[in-house]
Design an enzyme around this catalytic site. Structure first.
Site: not given
Ligand SMILES: Cc1ncc(C[n+]2csc(CCOP(=O)(O)OP(=O)(O)O)c2C)c(N)n1
Ligand SMILES: [Mg+2]
Length: 522
Positions: A74, A281
């Site tokens: 939407h 990481h």
């Protein structure tokens, strides 16, 4: 000039049917509703109660079915809510055709309610292509192009903004086309890799998610066995690409430079298949790969080929690329590598996440699929919940939470005969908990196992690593997951006693619909 023999809606639905995209994931609003006028019976609409959930479900479905999934959001706010999982879909290389409603063309100039001024810019850079067609009648052709782009390797999400008044407009039908989607690797470079592999004294294979994406499971096993080469899993690989109980299975590489180098030292050739080797990481220093090793990488993603810090990279479809290696010269004779030492069996005193994972492994039905988002339990999973069958493990490759729980629903929709077990951390689950409602409404046979440690353990671990005295925002007391599940229509069981764990897991694994088991771990 308005002419044509069909409507934008009918032309689009006809295309979606041809593309095998009759399952639509969405959350509708006024700018999308006209798409669903006279919605045909052979389509199904899967409602997610928030757009990040919608996107996560579509991602799981697309991965499980190996076809692009259709998403309808939407307006700009829907795209905004979905953005986190859109980023993850991009990193997962998941093909998605994401559409969003736009205000009607006739009032765009007046900045109406819900109008998105730069609709096509908003989802960038995490879409491969983004368009708001210049004319209503171009919408079906734009969706066809979007589908081909999404399915082209490296696969990924694309975005089409559709003004609300377009669906009823007239246009000509669009004929679907055959568009190839495999890239054959450079034959000479593949021959060089095959020759180096045959001559290596002690080669090692590292596998990433691309092997699973391109269905090269059997080829990797054949290659490893032919070369007597151990197989390691690339850091944070989001799919399973080698049986973790195979005699040649070596282990899992951590996302840190020195640990990659440490684990691969002693091998004279490193062959990475289907994913980056050097995923980090945390920062690191020193070499990216052992200095004495020759490095080859077969990948389905040219960007990864470009940024790989060492070695020779060959962009290729994985199955055909590995097949080319299998056709290479006979290897020199090699001794079999040492077998991996199995983890010691646990008793449940205390009830740790490791014990929970061990019991899931012991009790899970054959062929069941694990979807994981439980950060601090991922490493214990390697020892206690080995993945041994092809296409039975999914996680996210972005590091963004809120993917696993809805992705499990998408996987269950895409693989209706198989039990899905979603192993989700208590913190992670709350990024997308409304997804439970869709699982309940669609009666999907998913076991949601909540690893409840009342905290963001992964962050506490990092805090220790970074030498922090005090952590902000890392505890999660007093969340009642059973109540939340019941509130969404999912039957639930609370377990804080190891003696009751097996019965709870068994009942959940045998259930025809969704169930949630909340397990308090130490
Ligand atoms: C969208 C998003 N927000 C925040 C984070 C940072 N983060 C990484 S791990 C983690 C904790 C997850 O908690 P839980 O699921 O309970 O797993 P545990 O660490 O306890 O194993 C958080 C918040 C993230 N990765 N993604
Ligand atoms: Mg936790």
């Amino acid at each position: 000039m308005t002419q044509g023999s069909t409507t934008v809606r009918d032309a689009t639905l006809a295309l979606l049917r041809e593309f095998g995209m009759t399952t639509l994931f969405g959350n509708p609003g006024s700018t999308e509703l006209t798409m669903f006028r006279n919605f045909p019976d052979d389509f199904r609409y899967v409602l997610g109660l928030q757009e990040s959930v919608v996107l996560g479900m579509a991602d799981g479905y697309a991965q499980a079915t190996r076809n692009a999934a259709f998403v309808n959001l939407h307006s700009a706010v829907g795209v905004g809510h979905a953005a986190g999982n859109l980023f993850t879909a991009f990193r997962n290389q998941t093909p998605l055709v994401v559409t969003a409603g736009q205000q009607a063309r006739s009032i765009m100039l007046y900045e109406p309610f819900l109008y998105a001024d730069q609709a096509t810019e908003f989802p960038k850079p995490y879409v491969k292509w983004s368009v708001e067609p210049a004319r209503a009648e171009d919408v079906p052709a734009a969706i066809a192009r979007a589908y081909y782009v999404a399915m082209e390797p490296p696969q990924g999400p694309v975005f089409v903004s559709v003004p609300a008044d377009d669906w009823d407009r007239l246009c000509d039908p669009v004929t679907p086309r055959r568009v190839s989607r495999t890239v054959a690797g450079d034959a000479e470079m593949l021959a060089d890799a095959a020759a180096a592999l045959a001559a290596a004294r002690r080669p090692v294979i590292v596998v990433g998610a691309g092997v699973a994406r391109d269905q090269a499971w059997d080829e990797v096993i054949a290659l490893a066995e032919r070369h007597n080469a151990p197989v390691w899993v690339a850091p944070f690989s989001a799919r399973n690409s080698f049986p973790e109980n195979h005699r040649l299975f070596g282990g899992f590489l951590a996302a840190s430079r020195d640990s990659i180098v440490k684990n691969l030292t002693g091998f004279d050739l490193i062959l990475t298949l289907g994913g980056p080797l050097s995923t980090y990481h945390i920062e690191g220093v020193g070499p990216h790969t052992p200095p004495d090793a020759e490095v080859f990488q077969l990948v389905d993603n040219p960007t990864q080929a470009a940024w790989a810090p060492t070695g020779t990279s060959i962009v290729t479809h994985m199955k055909s690329g590995i097949q080319a290696l299998l056709n290479g010269p006979q290897p020199v004779t090699r001794v079999a590598p040492a077998a991996r030492v199995p983890a010691p069996r646990l008793t449940g005193q205390p009830m740790t996440d490791r014990y929970l994972l061990q019991q899931i492994a012991a009790l899970r039905p054959a062929g069941s699929i694990i979807v994981e988002e439980a950060p601090s339990s991922r490493v214990p999973m390697h020892d206690y919940l080995p993945i041994t069958e092809k296409d039975t493990f999914y996680t996210c490759s972005s590091g963004g939470l809120g993917h696993g729980l809805p992705a499990a629903i998408g996987v269950a929709l895409g693989r209706p005969k198989d039990k899905v077990i979603a192993v989700i951390g208590d913190g992670s689950s709350l990024f997308a908990i409304q997804a439970l409602w869709t699982a309940a409404q669609m009666k999907l046979p998913i076991s949601f196992v909540i690893v409840k440690n009342n905290r963001y353990e992964a962050l506490i671990h990092f805090g220790r690593l970074f030498g922090l005295q005090q952590l902000q925002g890392a505890t999660l007391p007093e969340v009642d997951f059973c109540a939340i599940a019941r509130g969404h229509g999912v039957p639930s069981t609370y377990v804080d006693d190891p003696a009751k764990l097996d019965a709870a897991l068994k009942a959940s694994f045998e259930a025809d619909g969704p169930t949630l088991v909340e397990v308090l771990v130490d």
